[in-house]
Design a protein around this motif. Structure first.
Motif, PDB file in Angstrom:
ATOM      1  N   THR A  83       3.127 -14.483  -2.176  1.00 58.04           N
ATOM      2  CA  THR A  83       2.209 -15.116  -1.223  1.00 58.04           C
ATOM      3  C   THR A  83       3.022 -15.652  -0.054  1.00 58.04           C
ATOM      4  O   THR A  83       3.984 -16.386  -0.258  1.00 58.04           O
TER       5      THR A  83
ATOM      6  N   LEU B  99      -0.435 -13.491   4.172  1.00 63.12           N
ATOM      7  CA  LEU B  99      -0.155 -12.167   3.602  1.00 63.12           C
ATOM      8  C   LEU B  99       0.102 -12.304   2.117  1.00 63.12           C
ATOM      9  O   LEU B  99       0.700 -13.299   1.677  1.00 63.12           O
ATOM     10  N   THR B 100      -0.349 -11.334   1.321  1.00 62.80           N
ATOM     11  CA  THR B 100      -0.072 -11.325  -0.113  1.00 62.80           C
ATOM     12  C   THR B 100       0.267  -9.901  -0.540  1.00 62.80           C
ATOM     13  O   THR B 100      -0.099  -8.928   0.119  1.00 62.80           O
TER      14      THR B 100
ATOM     15  N   ILE C 119       8.954  -9.139   7.195  1.00 59.47           N
ATOM     16  CA  ILE C 119       7.584  -9.300   7.688  1.00 59.47           C
ATOM     17  C   ILE C 119       7.630  -9.499   9.189  1.00 59.47           C
ATOM     18  O   ILE C 119       8.497 -10.202   9.705  1.00 59.47           O
TER      19      ILE C 119
ATOM     20  N   ALA D 247       0.081 -10.481  10.532  1.00 58.81           N
ATOM     21  CA  ALA D 247       1.269 -10.407   9.683  1.00 58.81           C
ATOM     22  C   ALA D 247       1.215  -9.150   8.811  1.00 58.81           C
ATOM     23  O   ALA D 247       0.173  -8.806   8.264  1.00 58.81           O
ATOM     24  N   HIS D 248       2.358  -8.471   8.712  1.00 58.03           N
ATOM     25  CA  HIS D 248       2.429  -7.250   7.908  1.00 58.03           C
ATOM     26  C   HIS D 248       3.867  -7.006   7.461  1.00 58.03           C
ATOM     27  O   HIS D 248       4.817  -7.440   8.107  1.00 58.03           O
TER      28      HIS D 248
ATOM     29  N   SER E 106      -2.983 -13.564  12.096  1.00 59.86           N
ATOM     30  CA  SER E 106      -3.800 -12.529  11.465  1.00 59.86           C
ATOM     31  C   SER E 106      -3.154 -11.152  11.483  1.00 59.86           C
ATOM     32  O   SER E 106      -3.621 -10.256  10.819  1.00 59.86           O
TER      33      SER E 106
END
Length: 143
Positions: A128, A137-138, A39, A18-19, A16
């Motif tokens: 995606t 992540l998108t 990422i 991820a960035h 949750s």
């Protein structure tokens, strides 16, 4: 029973967060689109990076004598995929490129003519990122 619950909570927590730490950067390469970036905040499992783009393709038709007919346009979707298996400390660098579009069937007057895509105008793209079968992540852009 408790170790399994802890394991599930830990995995969800890692996924949750991820960035993007760099990018994503989308680059028009003529008839393909490339997305690059970095990422962090992932788990340590394999990551799949999917790039989907909507394009308007310019198509020419060449007859058996070698004469070229003026172009027409067609809206098509293109995509590319990269699977990353060497996730280190929850971080990856990615570089994924779409395939070049092909002319749709019946682009030319008959099947003796040859259709070729000569130019592509990208209208939008979606990146995606999946890990463990889940989207983590998108990112989307328009051109």
């Amino acid at each position: 029973m408790q170790p399994a619950m802890f394991e599930t909570l830990e995995r969800r927590s890692l996924l949750s967060s991820a960035h993007f730490i760099n990018g994503p950067t989308f680059t028009d390469q003529g008839t393909t689109l490339k997305a690059t970036g970095s990422i962090a905040g992932l788990g340590n499992g394999d990551v799949t990076v999917l790039l989907n783009a909507q394009v308007t393709a310019t198509i020419i038709c060449t007859n058996p004598s070698g004469n070229v007919a003026p172009g027409q346009t067609s809206n098509v979707n293109v995509s590319g995929q990269q699977t990353i298996t060497d996730v280190k400390n929850g971080r990856i660098n990615f570089s994924v490129t779409t395939i070049a579009p092909t002319a749709p069937a019946k682009s030319c007057p008959n099947n003796k003519w040859t259709a070729s895509v000569t130019n592509v105008n990208f209208s939008s793209a979606t990146l995606t990122i999946e890990q463990g079968g889940q989207v983590v992540l998108t990112a989307s852009t328009t051109f």
